[in-house]
Each structure stands twice: as structure tokens, then as C-alpha cells.
Design a protein around this motif. Structure first.
Motif, PDB file in Angstrom:
ATOM      1  N   ARG A 321      20.093 -74.944 -39.911  1.00  0.00           N
ATOM      2  CA  ARG A 321      20.057 -73.827 -38.944  1.00  0.00           C
ATOM      3  C   ARG A 321      19.191 -72.696 -39.462  1.00  0.00           C
ATOM      4  O   ARG A 321      18.436 -72.075 -38.702  1.00  0.00           O
ATOM      5  CB  ARG A 321      21.483 -73.334 -38.681  1.00  0.00           C
ATOM      6  N   LYS A 322      19.301 -72.410 -40.757  1.00  0.00           N
ATOM      7  CA  LYS A 322      18.478 -71.353 -41.343  1.00  0.00           C
ATOM      8  C   LYS A 322      17.002 -71.744 -41.339  1.00  0.00           C
ATOM      9  O   LYS A 322      16.127 -70.926 -41.069  1.00  0.00           O
ATOM     10  CB  LYS A 322      18.947 -71.065 -42.764  1.00  0.00           C
ATOM     11  N   VAL A 323      16.735 -73.021 -41.647  1.00  0.00           N
ATOM     12  CA  VAL A 323      15.347 -73.494 -41.631  1.00  0.00           C
ATOM     13  C   VAL A 323      14.772 -73.403 -40.222  1.00  0.00           C
ATOM     14  O   VAL A 323      13.644 -72.938 -40.015  1.00  0.00           O
ATOM     15  CB  VAL A 323      15.270 -74.936 -42.158  1.00  0.00           C
ATOM     16  N   CYS A 324      15.555 -73.843 -39.236  1.00  0.00           N
ATOM     17  CA  CYS A 324      15.083 -73.809 -37.844  1.00  0.00           C
ATOM     18  C   CYS A 324      14.867 -72.384 -37.368  1.00  0.00           C
ATOM     19  O   CYS A 324      13.964 -72.114 -36.572  1.00  0.00           O
ATOM     20  CB  CYS A 324      16.088 -74.524 -36.936  1.00  0.00           C
ATOM     21  N   LYS A 325      15.694 -71.471 -37.849  1.00  0.00           N
ATOM     22  CA  LYS A 325      15.512 -70.067 -37.475  1.00  0.00           C
ATOM     23  C   LYS A 325      14.168 -69.543 -37.967  1.00  0.00           C
ATOM     24  O   LYS A 325      13.457 -68.827 -37.248  1.00  0.00           O
ATOM     25  CB  LYS A 325      16.650 -69.223 -38.062  1.00  0.00           C
ATOM     26  N   LEU A 326      13.806 -69.945 -39.200  1.00  0.00           N
ATOM     27  CA  LEU A 326      12.503 -69.529 -39.729  1.00  0.00           C
ATOM     28  C   LEU A 326      11.374 -70.209 -38.977  1.00  0.00           C
ATOM     29  O   LEU A 326      10.386 -69.562 -38.596  1.00  0.00           O
ATOM     30  CB  LEU A 326      12.419 -69.849 -41.221  1.00  0.00           C
ATOM     31  N   LEU A 327      11.506 -71.530 -38.742  1.00  0.00           N
ATOM     32  CA  LEU A 327      10.440 -72.265 -38.067  1.00  0.00           C
ATOM     33  C   LEU A 327      10.282 -71.848 -36.614  1.00  0.00           C
ATOM     34  O   LEU A 327       9.234 -72.089 -36.006  1.00  0.00           O
ATOM     35  CB  LEU A 327      10.720 -73.774 -38.142  1.00  0.00           C
ATOM     36  N   SER A 328      11.316 -71.226 -36.037  1.00  0.00           N
ATOM     37  CA  SER A 328      11.247 -70.791 -34.639  1.00  0.00           C
ATOM     38  C   SER A 328      10.534 -69.450 -34.485  1.00  0.00           C
ATOM     39  O   SER A 328      10.145 -69.078 -33.376  1.00  0.00           O
ATOM     40  CB  SER A 328      12.656 -70.682 -34.046  1.00  0.00           C
ATOM     41  N   THR A 329      10.385 -68.728 -35.585  1.00  0.00           N
ATOM     42  CA  THR A 329       9.711 -67.430 -35.502  1.00  0.00           C
ATOM     43  C   THR A 329       8.221 -67.641 -35.265  1.00  0.00           C
ATOM     44  O   THR A 329       7.614 -68.578 -35.793  1.00  0.00           O
ATOM     45  CB  THR A 329       9.915 -66.630 -36.793  1.00  0.00           C
TER      46      THR A 329
END
Length: 541
Positions: A321-329
Motif C-alpha cells: 500500500r505504501k509502495v502504491c501510494k508513492l507510485l500513484s503520485t
């Protein structure tokens, strides 16, 4: 980085990836490796499951006095042991390959995306988040891929064991088929609290990483004002919160570990007790009893593996979830749909917000006070105001960012240095006509290089802590001059050097940059002395 040469597979992620989608796409990115891990996991588990059958049949053969059958089942047991050894070796390599895939690709994706965000990174996330992703979060994701092969192999072995039990004793087969899945399901209620506590621990780690980064970056200032004790106390309190969160996670993991032993142990006790009753009744023989006991003991492995997989998957989802949050920026500066190329040669600048106009091919010194960074950011398009600046008559928001960054360079006097060889740090990605020696000479930084043991081949630590503030500023200027950009924006490039050094720098920079557009935001009279144009105005940015 885990491995700079590890091939990054084609991983097509949606614009807003979820944790589950991310993990599934990662699995599908290396199907061959995943298949090898699953097949070797099955070939490793099956011999363990079948070994009690061979031993039980051999014992029955001894009871019958059948020497040939004893040899046959003995050889079968030996063959199963050899097969398990070979398959276990392959599975070991494949599982760690899966770990490297999950952890390494995650680390590189996060790092490359952070690099693409550039100056927007600090506006979209925190230092602690990026550090936690590339150091802590990669491990649970890698662990979830590492256990996949063993989980699949345990599932196959469980099916084989249940089939063997059903064919010999339907009662024992039913107990195994019902008891083992119930044992796995019984572990489920422990996973939700574990995931919640892991999320809390992850947040506390992010905070302590961010605090540590702030302390390291401002260590000299803290020592200067005597603030070490206050920040040390803050770091200790933050560390204690991480420790407390880790204790809570440890408690959940301890309950999980206890359940993975106790629940399948109950199934083993029931199967063994029923088998003993059937043996005393004459329904099954001693060899079959040993087979049932061996299989029931083996059933602990599938349950333990399933529990392990559930635990690491829970942690992997938190990290994903944390990785996806970064990749979604996304970058706040959008690429133009139809880029307009900049004209060749020197470029003029015009900032509509302030009304400042810079002539092409001249050294212009601008004194706008505290608004210097805002004006330079608009000219180089590090921000997107309502009225975009013009470069060579073209609005900056209509120029491709790669071309704009290559031809219009904004060098701040506090730009950050990464750890690495000085020559590599000063050399631009696309070298121009300015040699490193020329850039160092113009920035009056030759004495700095001469004082280093290995000269330009010396390794400079992160943020250039081996040199003083004034020396680092001169090296920053040399790095900017080495780009040989068509437009160079310098924000107070000599604010930390003495007047004699500044005088030499201004004369040399003016000579080196002759014919190219150079803008110096400074209040120093030494810069105005060598300037072609001087603009002295105060604007509200």
C-alpha cells in the motif's frame, strides 16, 4: 540498491495501483521463475509426504517376512530422500530468486519513480516514507514471493496425503481433510490484528526515518545553536514509539506462531488416537498406523507454511500500500501535449509575473531580494504560475521538460550532493563544450581538488560533508558551469565565499559564459561590476 544490473521486467501498472494488483502484477512479471519455484516446491514436499507410506509398507513387509518387498520399499525411501534433496536445492535457489524479484524490482521501481518526480517529490511525500520503502518495505514484499513455491508445494502434498489416507481409511482421510483446513481457518482471526499493528509500526518507522533525515541534514546547525540534546530527546521518544509498536507486532506474531503449532498438533493427536484404535481393532496393521502417524506429523508442515504465507502476505499488503501510494503520485508539472521546440542558440527570458526581461547571450544580474528563488523557479518552470514565463519566445509550459531541463539550468546555492566520485558528480549527463577543469577553474575550486588525496577521483560523501560550506558552494557552481547550458540561472552563487575569491569567480564566470545567457540573482556589487545588464527591482512573487 540490491542490484543495479538486475533486469527490470515489463511491469504495466495502472495509474492508481492497489496493493493486491501490485503483488499480482509482480507475480505475473516473472512467470517462469514462479513456475520453477512452484514445481520445485511440490517436488520437495511430495517426498516428505510419501516417505511415511514407504516406511509403513516396509514395516508391513517385515511383519510378513517378505524380504524382497523390504528391499523394494527401502530403495523407494532412499529414492525419495535423494529426490527431496535435489528438489530442495532447486527450490532454495528459485525461492531466493523470487525474493530478489519482489524486493529488487520494488526497490528499483520506487527509486526510479522518486527520481522522475524530481523537485516535486518533497511536495508529494516525506523523506521517511521513501527511506522506509527502499529499506524496510521491500523485505515483506520479497518474503511473500519467497514463500509462494513452498506454499504451493505444501498444498499439493496435502492433497496427496489426504488421498492416501482416504484410500486406506476413509475415517482418517475425512479427519485430515476437515481438520487441517479448519486449523488454517482458525488462524484467520489472528491476522487482522497483526496487519493493524504492522500498519501502526510502519507509520512509526516513517516518522523516525524522517526525523533522522532532518537531524543528519541539519547536524551542523544543531551543533551551532546547541540543539543536539533537544533533537536527541525527540529521536529517543520516536524510537521508543517504534519499539512499543514492534512489541505489539511481536505479540501478534507470537500468538500466530503458537496457533500454527497447536492447531495442527490437535489434528495430529486426533489422527494418531483414531489410528491406534483402528489398529487395536484389527482394522489396520502396525505399518499402516506408522504411515498414518508419519502423515499426520507431516501435515504440520502445510499448516505451518500456510500460516507463514498468511503472515508474510499480511505484512506485504501493508508495505505494498505504501509502495502504491508513492507510485500513484504524479509530477505536478505536466508534459505538454504538443511540445514546441526551443530555437537554437542563446535564449532570452521573460517573466510575465514580475515583468523581468533577460536579453539573450548576456550576463544579467538581478536583485529582487527574497523573491529570487520564486522568479528563477518560474523561468525554469519548477512551478506553474497562471502566467507562464517565456523562454526564447516560447511559453515554458509548452516546452518538453527534458529539453527545458537540458537547456535551462537553475542552480541553487544549496543544491544537494550525493555520495560518489567528484569527477562523476561534476560531469553532466550530456557534456557540452566546457571541460571539468575549465568549470573548476571558473568556480575557483582548483584548490579544493588539489587538497583532496585523489583529486577529482576522490569519493565525496553525502551532502559533501568533507568540505566546508564555501567550498561546497564553489563545487556547486562548477557543476552548474560544466553543464554548458544555453541558459544558466544562478541563485546567490557566491554568498558563502570571501570578497577576494568572489572577485576572481565573477571575472572567470563572465569570461567562460560569454555569448550565453547567464542570470545571476545577487545583491553583490562584484557581480554587477562584470554584468552586461543589471536589473534592480523588488517584486512580490
Amino acid at each position: 540498491m540490491l542490484s543495479a544490473t538486475y533486469p527490470l521486467p515489463r511491469l504495466r501498472l495502472p495509474a492508481k495501483p492497489t496493493a493486491w494488483r501490485y503483488l499480482v502484477r509482480m507475480m505475473l512479471a516473472r512467470p517462469g521463475l514462479l513456475a520453477v519455484s512452484a514445481i520445485s516446491g511440490a517436488l520437495w514436499s511430495l517426498p516428505i509426504a510419501l516417505l511415511p507410506v514407504a516406511i509403513g509398507r516396509g514395516i508391513d513387509a517385515i511383519g510378513r517376512g517378505d524380504g524382497d518387498s523390504v528391499w523394494l520399499w527401502g530403495l523407494a525411501a532412499a529414492g525419495l530422500g535423494i529426490a527431496q534433496t535435489i528438489a530442495g536445492t532447486v527450490q532454495h535457489f528459485a525461492s531466493y530468486g523470487c525474493w530478489i524479484h519482489g524486493a529488487g524490482v520494488t526497490q528499483r521501481l520506487a527509486t526510479e519513480h522518486a527520481a522522475k518526480l524530481g523537485a516535486n517529490l518533497r511536495d508529494t511525500t516525506t523523506t521517511g516514507d521513501v527511506v522506509a520503502i527502499t529499506t524496510s518495505d521491500i523485505n515483506p514484499i520479497g518474503d511473500s514471493f519467497e514463500v509462494l513455491g513452498r506454499a504451493f508445494g505444501s498444498l499439493i502434498a496435502f492433497i496427496v496425503c489426504a488421498t492416501a489416507l482416504l484410500s486406506t481409511s476413509p475415517l482418517l482421510g475425512v479427519v485430515a481433510l476437515i481438520g487441517v483446513p479448519l486449523a488454517v481457518v482458525g488462524i484467520g482471526p489472528l491476522l487482522k490484528p497483526l496487519e493493524k499493528r504492522q500498519t501502526k509500526q510502519r507509520e512509526e518507522k516513517t516518522e523516525v526515518n524522517a526525523l533522522a533525515a532532518d537531524i543528519v541534514s541539519g547536524l551542523r546547525i544543531l551543533r551551532g545553536v546547541g540543539g543536539e540534546k533537544q533533537f536527541l530527546d525527540r529521536f529517543r521518544r520516536s524510537s521508543q514509539r517504534v519499539r512499543a509498536a514492534g512489541v505489539q507486532v511481536g505479540r501478534s506474531e507470537a500468538w500466530l506462531a503458537a496457533a500454527e503449532v497447536a492447531l495442527p498438533g490437535l489434528v495430529t493427536v486426533v489422527i494418531t488416537w483414531l489410528g491406534a484404535q483402528l489398529t487395536m481393532n484389527g482394522t489396520i496393521g502396525v505399518g499402516e498406523l506408522i504411515t498414518f502417524y508419519g502423515i499426520s506429523v507431516f501435515l504440520v508442515i502445510p499448516v505451518t507454511t500456510a500460516t507463514e504465507f498468511a503472515g508474510v502476505l499480511s505484512a506485504a499488503l501493508v508495505s505494498a500500500r505504501k509502495v502504491c501510494k508513492l507510485l500513484s503520485t504524479e509530477r505536478t508539472l505536466a508534459e505538454p501535449e504538443h511540445p514546441v521546440p526551443l530555437p537554437e542558440g542563446p535564449l532570452d527570458l521573460y517573466d510575465e509575473t514580475s515583468g523581468i526581461k533577460v536579453e539573450a547571450g548576456k550576463l544579467t544580474v538581478i536583485d529582487v531580494g527574497a523573491d529570487a528563488e520564486a522568479v528563477a523557479s518560474r523561468m525554469a518552470r519548477f512551478t506553474d504560475p497562471s502566467e507562464p514565463a517565456l523562454v526564447g519566445g516560447v511559453p515554458v509550459d509548452r516546452v518538453a521538460l527534458d529539453e527545458l531541463r537540458r537547456r535551462v539550468v537553475f542552480a541553487h546555492n544549496q543544491d544537494i550532493w550525493f555520495s560518489g566520485v567528484l569527477r562523476e558528480q561534476v560531469t553532466p549527463a550530456e557534456p557540452g563544450d566546457v571541460e571539468i577543469t575549465e568549470a573548476l577553474y571558473a568556480a575557483d575550486a582548483e584548490d579544493i581538488v588539489d587538497a583532496l588525496p585523489n583529486g577529482v577521483d576522490e569519493v565525496i560523501g553525502e551532502r559533501g560533508r568533507e568540505v566546508s560550506g564555501g567550498q561546497r558552494q564553489r563545487l556547486n557552481l562548477a557543476r552548474a558551469l560544466a553543464t554548458d547550458a544555453d541558459v544558466l540561472l544562478l541563485d546567490e552563487p557566491t554568498s558563502a565565499v570571501d570578497a577576494h575569491t568572489e572577485a576572481r569567480i565573477t571575472e572567470r564566470v563572465a569570461k567562460l559564459r560569454r555569448g550565453k545567457t547567464t542570470v545571476v540573482f545577487s545583491q553583490s556589487p562584484l557581480w554587477t561590476h562584470v554584468a552586461d545588464v543589471v536589473i534592480d527591482t523588488k517584486v512580490v512573487a
